[in-house]
Write an enzyme that holds these catalytic residues in place. Structure first.
Site, PDB file in Angstrom:
ATOM      1  N   ASP A   1       0.854  -1.181   0.000  1.00 26.21           N
ATOM      2  CA  ASP A   1       0.000   0.000   0.000  1.00 26.21           C
ATOM      3  C   ASP A   1       0.892   1.234   0.000  1.00 26.21           C
ATOM      4  O   ASP A   1       1.778   1.368   0.860  1.00 26.21           O
ATOM      5  CB  ASP A   1      -0.898   0.026   1.240  1.00 26.21           C
ATOM      6  CG  ASP A   1      -1.981  -1.035   1.199  1.00 26.21           C
ATOM      7  OD1 ASP A   1      -2.290  -1.526   0.105  1.00 26.21           O
ATOM      8  OD2 ASP A   1      -2.522  -1.371   2.273  1.00 26.21           O
TER       9      ASP A   1
ATOM     10  N   ASP B   1     -13.401  -4.163  -2.501  1.00 23.17           N
ATOM     11  CA  ASP B   1     -13.321  -3.986  -1.053  1.00 23.17           C
ATOM     12  C   ASP B   1     -14.666  -4.371  -0.455  1.00 23.17           C
ATOM     13  O   ASP B   1     -15.671  -3.689  -0.683  1.00 23.17           O
ATOM     14  CB  ASP B   1     -12.969  -2.540  -0.704  1.00 23.17           C
ATOM     15  CG  ASP B   1     -11.607  -2.128  -1.237  1.00 23.17           C
ATOM     16  OD1 ASP B   1     -10.761  -3.021  -1.436  1.00 23.17           O
ATOM     17  OD2 ASP B   1     -11.387  -0.920  -1.449  1.00 23.17           O
TER      18      ASP B   1
END
EC number: 4.3.2.10
Length: 258
Positions: free
Chosen positions: A11, A130
């Site tokens: 990330d 997600d």
């Protein structure tokens, strides 16, 4: 049978690799290029880079580091973050990425999936999803703009329906980011993975919850995923990739050894 894949996830925020828990409270892990080199050397099959605030900031992924990563690793890598146009994707691929992944922009404009697949081929178009399990309703719901706590929101899509829609529109691979499990290291959500596997006819990558080698084994054996993505266990040296692969191979999983 195709070999299963072990995929470290990096990330990226403000030019550095970070990691949170359930998409919150991110800490800085280190610099992008050295970490990419480390994982390539340690036996990763592929890398995924998420510019986690690009979509919520209304910008495309910062391209400055993509070329540098391409120069120092010899394994495939995927890049995600605010890719909203065919041109955005083309630039990232031209800088050396092997795949691009879209998430929030695809929810805003689902036709983007088809346009990207038509231009570049389904093999390099990944749709990240997600997904959050709502205990009050017993449903898995798709969320958007998850890189920004203030902008994160539930969408109209239930997870299984969006998985079907993304495939119909041309997704060549699905990465299922299970938000409830993210960073807590108590295992992948096998119940959800099995449900998604039943309706997913393209490669499926599990993401969120890996804390031990057994968790990877469960995802491969019980949910028949094609790859397992993890972050904190690799960033913090809790699991060694080569040792993980040896363990999985001993348990009968088809996997590329180091």
């Amino acid at each position: 049978m195709l070999a299963k894949r072990i995929i470290p996830c990096l990330d990226v925020r403000d030019g550095q690799v970070v990691k949170g828990i359930q998409f919150r409270h991110h800490e800085i892990i280190g610099d992008i290029v050295p970490l990419a080199q480390r994982y390539a050397t340690e036996g990763a099959d592929e890398l995924v880079f998420y510019d986690i605030t690009a979509s919520s900031d209304g910008r495309v992924v910062d391209k400055s580091w993509i070329t540098k990563v391409a120069e120092v690793i010899d394994i495939p890598f995927c890049v995600a973050g605010g890719i909203k146009t065919v041109e955005d994707a083309g630039q990232i691929l031209s800088f050396g990425a092997d795949k691009i992944s879209i998430n929030s922009p695809a929810l805003t404009d689902p036709t983007l999936i088809t346009r990207l697949a038509d231009r570049y081929g389904v093999q390099c178009i990944v749709v990240g999803i997600d997904t959050w399990f709502d205990e009050s309703t017993g449903r898995y719901q798709v969320y958007q703009f998850t890189g920004d706590e203030k902008r994160t929101k539930a969408t109209q899509w239930q997870t299984l329906n969006w998985v079907k829609e993304a495939q119909h529109r041309g997704a060549g691979e699905i990465v299922l980011n299970m938000m409830n499990q993210d960073g807590v290291r108590n295992g992948y959500d096998l119940t959800q993975l099995k449900q998604v596997r039943d309706v997913c006819h393209v490669p499926l990558i599990a993401s969120g919850g890996a804390g031990a080698p057994e968790h990877f084994l469960d995802a491969f054996k019980q949910a028949n995923v094609d790859g397992a993505l993890a972050a904190s266990v690799f960033h913090k040296h809790i699991i060694n990739i080569c040792e993980l692969k040896q363990y999985l191979s001993q348990q009968g999983v088809e996997i590329r050894t180091c």
